[in-house]
Design a protein around this motif. Structure first.
Motif, short mmCIF file in Angstrom:
data_model
loop_
_atom_site.label_atom_id
_atom_site.label_comp_id
_atom_site.label_asym_id
_atom_site.label_seq_id
_atom_site.Cartn_x
_atom_site.Cartn_y
_atom_site.Cartn_z
N ALA A 1 5.76 20.02 8.47
CA ALA A 1 4.97 18.84 8.07
C ALA A 1 5.85 17.78 7.41
O ALA A 1 5.64 16.58 7.62
CB ALA A 1 3.84 19.25 7.13
N SER B 1 7.49 15.61 10.00
CA SER B 1 6.61 14.57 10.56
C SER B 1 6.38 13.47 9.54
O SER B 1 6.51 12.28 9.85
CB SER B 1 5.26 15.16 10.94
OG SER B 1 5.40 16.01 12.04
N LYS C 1 8.95 10.65 8.98
CA LYS C 1 9.06 9.57 9.98
C LYS C 1 8.22 8.36 9.61
O LYS C 1 8.44 7.27 10.11
CB LYS C 1 8.59 10.08 11.36
CG LYS C 1 9.48 11.15 11.98
CD LYS C 1 9.20 11.31 13.48
CE LYS C 1 7.84 11.92 13.74
NZ LYS C 1 7.60 12.17 15.19
N PHE C 2 7.20 8.60 8.77
CA PHE C 2 6.22 7.54 8.52
C PHE C 2 6.21 7.07 7.06
O PHE C 2 5.24 6.47 6.61
CB PHE C 2 4.82 8.02 8.92
CG PHE C 2 4.77 8.63 10.30
CD1 PHE C 2 5.16 7.89 11.40
CD2 PHE C 2 4.38 9.95 10.48
CE1 PHE C 2 5.15 8.44 12.67
CE2 PHE C 2 4.35 10.51 11.75
CZ PHE C 2 4.74 9.76 12.85
N LEU C 3 7.27 7.36 6.32
CA LEU C 3 7.29 6.97 4.91
C LEU C 3 7.59 5.48 4.77
O LEU C 3 8.43 4.93 5.48
CB LEU C 3 8.35 7.78 4.16
CG LEU C 3 8.04 9.27 3.97
CD1 LEU C 3 9.25 9.99 3.38
CD2 LEU C 3 6.83 9.47 3.07
N SER C 4 6.89 4.85 3.84
CA SER C 4 7.14 3.44 3.52
C SER C 4 7.70 3.34 2.11
O SER C 4 7.62 4.29 1.33
CB SER C 4 5.85 2.64 3.60
OG SER C 4 5.32 2.69 4.90
N MET D 1 0.84 -1.21 0.00
CA MET D 1 0.00 0.00 0.00
C MET D 1 0.87 1.25 0.00
O MET D 1 1.49 1.58 1.01
CB MET D 1 -0.89 0.02 1.26
CG MET D 1 -1.98 -1.02 1.26
SD MET D 1 -3.40 -0.53 0.26
CE MET D 1 -4.34 0.45 1.45
N VAL E 1 -3.89 9.01 -0.93
CA VAL E 1 -3.27 10.33 -0.81
C VAL E 1 -3.36 10.75 0.65
O VAL E 1 -4.45 10.76 1.23
CB VAL E 1 -3.97 11.36 -1.72
CG1 VAL E 1 -3.29 12.73 -1.59
CG2 VAL E 1 -3.97 10.90 -3.17
N VAL E 2 -2.24 11.08 1.24
CA VAL E 2 -2.21 11.58 2.62
C VAL E 2 -1.84 13.06 2.57
O VAL E 2 -0.73 13.41 2.17
CB VAL E 2 -1.20 10.81 3.50
CG1 VAL E 2 -1.19 11.35 4.93
CG2 VAL E 2 -1.50 9.32 3.50
N SER E 3 -2.80 13.91 2.90
CA SER E 3 -2.56 15.36 2.83
C SER E 3 -2.16 15.86 4.20
O SER E 3 -2.93 15.73 5.15
CB SER E 3 -3.82 16.09 2.37
OG SER E 3 -4.40 15.43 1.27
N TRP E 4 -0.98 16.44 4.30
CA TRP E 4 -0.50 16.97 5.59
C TRP E 4 -0.99 18.40 5.73
O TRP E 4 -0.30 19.35 5.41
CB TRP E 4 1.02 16.84 5.68
CG TRP E 4 1.40 15.38 5.78
CD1 TRP E 4 1.44 14.47 4.76
CD2 TRP E 4 1.70 14.65 6.98
NE1 TRP E 4 1.76 13.22 5.25
CE2 TRP E 4 1.92 13.30 6.60
CE3 TRP E 4 1.80 15.01 8.33
CZ2 TRP E 4 2.25 12.32 7.54
CZ3 TRP E 4 2.13 14.02 9.25
CH2 TRP E 4 2.34 12.70 8.86
#
Lengths: 96, 124, 129
Positions: free
Chosen positions: A15, A18, A21-24, A1, A92-95
């Motif tokens: 942003a 932050s 830290k959570f990137l795959s 995913m 889509v993750v919008s910060w």
């Protein structure tokens, strides 16, 4: 995913720090609106996982007088490509 | 509505301090709606968002409702845990005993997993 | 693909409303379906029909209205955000004994369930704020 992470706020909002830290694997970043100022501030970027693609929305670079000083890590794209990137990633993750 | 048979996992990344802007309240409203419609909600507090889960909030002097009180009551809707990014907590020199009782500390890998397995991620 | 867009920002206060509009236009050009537009928080101001915008500026509310009406898009303003910001349809105007109607005819007022429904039934949900 995989996720396309969009950054719309200037570097002062941190942003990208932050988000990093959570990137795959397979995730990408799109800088747009005031997020494009990250391109002018590349020395202060957080470490991104190897292979993370960073895109920038061309219209917002042009508007802000940044189109000639795009950081070499950033690939400029237009709205058509923005839509395609949204399809190519699973979400889509919008910060905001 | 078409929601009855489908369970979607939703991750909320609450990054804004409460009261000064409406973002925290909007995020809370989404969490309740998602829970009411029986979706799985991962409610994660990070960056300045961890100020939302500080214990002993009393918003009555500013004529507002205490966000902390509502967050504390989310168990009624099936949201039993409030996840807190341990890195954000450390950077603000806070400890869990200053936070609401149902918080659970999580690391970046756990949050990454929430994001990956969710259909919808909302960052507010 | 089936997209839903959520707009959190008022027009003119933030660029995000214009970004969302541009993105929505491009979606339709590429043949994607817009399952729902959801205006939330200050975003409900995008669905006001009472805005007057000078001719040398983009009339964002009017552009949304045309896009929604011409393409028959399901467009919702969140009820709890809209009423307290003065975004009112005929029904609410009558119920609360008000003199005006401010919601564009192309949008309707509904609850947050419509956002959750959109997150379940769209391939992609994109937030702008």
């Amino acid at each position: 995913m995989t996720s396309l992470h969009t950054i719309t706020k200037p570097p002062s909002a941190a942003a990208l720090q932050s988000c990093a830290k959570f990137l795959s694997e397979g995730d990408s970043i799109l800088l747009l609106e005031d997020g494009v100022y990250y391109s002018a501030d590349a020395n202060n970027w957080p470490a991104l996982p190897l292979g993370t693609k960073v895109y920038g929305l061309k219209e917002d670079f042009v508007a802000r007088g940044l189109s000639k000083i795009v950081d070499r890590q950033v690939e400029l794209v237009d709205y058509a490509r923005f839509v395609q990137l949204s399809c190519e990633h699973d979400k889509v993750v919008s910060w905001l | 509505m078409n929601t009855t048979n489908s369970n979607t996992e939703i991750t909320l990344l609450a990054r804004s301090a409460p009261y000064g802007s409406g973002a925290a309240k909007l995020c809370l409203d989404v969490s309740i709606a998602a829970a009411v419609f029986e979706q799985t909600v991962n409610y994660v507090f990070l960056d300045d968002g961890i100020y939302q889960v500080l214990d002993e909030q009393d918003a009555s002097p500013i004529n507002s409702k205490s966000l902390g009180k509502t967050l504390e009551a989310l168990g009624l809707y099936g949201i039993e845990k409030l996840y807190v990014d341990e890195d954000s907590l450390r950077k603000r020199n806070l400890s869990t005993d200053q936070l609401l009782p149902q918080v659970e500390l999580v690391n970046a890998d756990a949050i990454k997993k929430f994001i990956n397995q969710s259909k919808f991620v909302l960052t507010l | 693909m089936k997209f839903s867009l959520v707009v959190y920002s008022a027009p003119y206060s933030s660029q995000s409303a214009a970004t969302a509009l541009h993105f929505a236009q491009q979606l339709l050009i590429q043949g994607h379906e817009i399952y729902r537009l959801f205006f939330f928080g200050d975003g409900v101001h995008n669905a006001s029909k009472l805005a007057v915008v000078s001719q040398d500026e983009t009339h964002i509310q009017q552009q949304w209205d045309s896009l929604i009406a011409e393409n028959n898009i399901d467009s919702v303003v969140c009820v709890s955000s809209a009423l307290k910001r003065g975004i009112i349809n005929l029904e609410e105007s009558n119920r609360h004994d008000l003199e005006s109607i401010s919601l564009s005819d192309s949008s309707e007022i509904a609850g947050l369930g419509q956002l959750i429904d959109a997150s379940i039934n769209s391939d992609r949900l994109v937030n702008f704020g």
